[in-house]
Design a protein around this motif. Sequence first.
Motif, PDB file in Angstrom:
ATOM      1  N   TRP A   9      -9.033  -3.694   3.472  1.00 38.16           N
ATOM      2  CA  TRP A   9      -8.995  -2.592   2.599  1.00 38.16           C
ATOM      3  C   TRP A   9      -8.801  -2.970   1.349  1.00 38.16           C
ATOM      4  CZ3 TRP A   9      -4.904  -1.704  -0.788  1.00 38.16           C
ATOM      5  CH2 TRP A   9      -4.850  -0.346  -1.238  1.00 38.16           C
ATOM      6  N   CYS A  10      -8.400  -4.155   1.022  1.00 42.56           N
ATOM      7  CA  CYS A  10      -8.366  -4.612  -0.304  1.00 42.56           C
ATOM      8  C   CYS A  10      -9.606  -4.922  -0.837  1.00 42.56           C
ATOM      9  CB  CYS A  10      -7.436  -5.950  -0.495  1.00 42.56           C
ATOM     10  SG  CYS A  10      -5.636  -5.537  -0.162  1.00 42.56           S
ATOM     11  N   SER A  32     -14.853   1.417  -6.299  1.00 41.88           N
ATOM     12  CA  SER A  32     -14.117   2.009  -7.374  1.00 41.88           C
ATOM     13  C   SER A  32     -15.010   3.095  -8.257  1.00 41.88           C
ATOM     14  CB  SER A  32     -13.740   0.877  -8.301  1.00 41.88           C
ATOM     15  OG  SER A  32     -12.862   1.346  -9.392  1.00 41.88           O
ATOM     16  N   LYS A  44     -11.328  -1.922  -1.741  1.00 41.71           N
ATOM     17  CA  LYS A  44     -10.912  -1.207  -2.881  1.00 41.71           C
ATOM     18  C   LYS A  44     -11.529  -1.576  -4.265  1.00 41.71           C
ATOM     19  CE  LYS A  44      -7.983   1.432  -3.591  1.00 41.71           C
ATOM     20  NZ  LYS A  44      -7.859   3.144  -3.745  1.00 41.71           N
ATOM     21  N   ARG A 104       0.837  -1.285  -0.081  1.00 40.52           N
ATOM     22  CA  ARG A 104      -0.032   0.159  -0.274  1.00 40.52           C
ATOM     23  C   ARG A 104       1.025   1.221   0.028  1.00 40.52           C
ATOM     24  NH1 ARG A 104      -4.193  -1.061   4.741  1.00 40.52           N
ATOM     25  NH2 ARG A 104      -4.719   1.298   4.476  1.00 40.52           N
ATOM     26  N   TYR A 145      -6.294  -6.565  -5.941  1.00 37.80           N
ATOM     27  CA  TYR A 145      -5.751  -6.218  -4.845  1.00 37.80           C
ATOM     28  C   TYR A 145      -5.590  -7.168  -3.850  1.00 37.80           C
ATOM     29  CZ  TYR A 145      -6.840  -1.290  -6.210  1.00 37.80           C
ATOM     30  OH  TYR A 145      -6.674  -0.153  -7.182  1.00 37.80           O
TER      31      TYR A 145
END
Length: 525
Positions: free
Chosen positions: A205-206, A213, A209, A87, A193
């Motif tokens: 977090w991945c 988007s 994400k 990250r 991710y």
Amino acid sequence: MSKKIIGKNLSEVSLPENLPEKLKSMNMEDAFRARSARKRHSIQLDKRISAQLQERRSSNASSTSEGGDSVSSYTGSSSDEDEVNPRDKNQKNSKGSSDFCVKNIDNAAFGRREIEIAEQEMPGLMALRRRAENDKPLSGAKIIGCTHITAQTAVLVETLASLGASVRWAACNIYSTQNEVAAALAEAGFSIYAWKGETEEDFWWCIDKCINSEGWQPNMILDDGGDATHLMLKRYPAMFNMIKGIVEESVTGVHRLYQLSKSGKLTVPAMNVNDSVTKTKFDNLYSCRESILDALKRTTDVMFGGKQIIICGYGEVGKGCASALKGLGCNVLVSEIDPICALQACMDGFRVTRLEEVVKNIDILITCSGNKNVVTRNHMDKMKTGCIVCNMGHSNTEIDVGSLRTPDLTWEKVRSQVDHIIWPDGKRIILLAEGRLVNLSCSSVPSFVVSITSATQALALIELYNAPQGRYKQDVYLLPKKMDEYVASLHLPTFDAHLTELSDEQAKYLGLNKTGPFKPNYYRY
């Protein structure tokens, strides 16, 4: 599903020739590591890849001599080599895109060759890709994927893209990602991710994400464990309500879906792939039968003959593990809560007992139940020194690992995914993958079996995405029997298998269509 689907043969993969000159000057220790690494790449290495490989070996040799820890990685992943969090990196692929987060985009060439090898062992999924890519049955589909990211998953990702889908992908397990494969997918333009060794914060977090988007609205979910479904429902409820369908392949994820359905919170149709015949029998039984041996050998170099082993849970996963270990001379015991599964274990020649009754004498413990706290601190306090403890069920709930993180116990890292847990009196047990899935964290899963599961997932996505309004309501459904049979038929040519055809008279007698389905939904295979 398209009627234009036809099959083709797979291409061959070339094998390596001469070794790089630099290897000839290595000492015995470095040369051993080099030979181990080369086994992961049965292809012609070009100059760029050779340079990368030599650089990585040199780095590994230095870190080993300085730190004393093994840098072996069972999935060909380089996650132990670079401590910088992905990250915090600013990476771009060759096309200039930065819509991804992987360990090291420069390792994409290695991952591409891993994917090419996997394609050769995934004939069914490749056949589906060739047969349906002209029709583009997933055109317009925007799929959030949250599964293990391996070379086999990459074949599925690229198949979905060939069928017209746009995808964004995260990992469902913090240890199972093959970093080079993730890099190869990112280099190919996919929004990936994931990296091996994520923290819990990184993990969520991945997934976030991938879901959130700008300019991209997902309309399908392919989940393994229910984490993407859970996060979207909790954090983006309006977005969740616009989903056309969910495909779930794990026991835990399916359980969550049924809970949502029962409470009235499931607002979209979902397909339970986990309980489809092709998933249950082939992925859970035949795959685990092979991968449990691979994982235990790679991590501990254990001799199986004569060992006392207990399998906690005798479902399809437990049956596969018990069968494999029995074949190598182990004395296998089984613990079960279900009287039917317990009776099956007895009829297969296994003694059914309670863990408490034998825990002091066992050499290896394997959980396969999908339950919570099957192995507690009290159990582990009673184990003998050297006992190996691992999990083949889902996630990290079966072994109470949290109870081992106390001041009185010492954790000693042996190698990647292998820890000694040391008691004050000097007793130590061996914990694999910190209680997570040992086969996916410490070894690999047979590509052929993953082909069966992946083809099932792809067909489930096609079915839900193209289903007319009203066919599927806000509930959880099983894969239609006809699709299970079709997935199986895609893989039969690999064995040069030829099905017998029913005559009209025979079909009429059985009350069947000559082309199937051949069994009712209640049939037990």
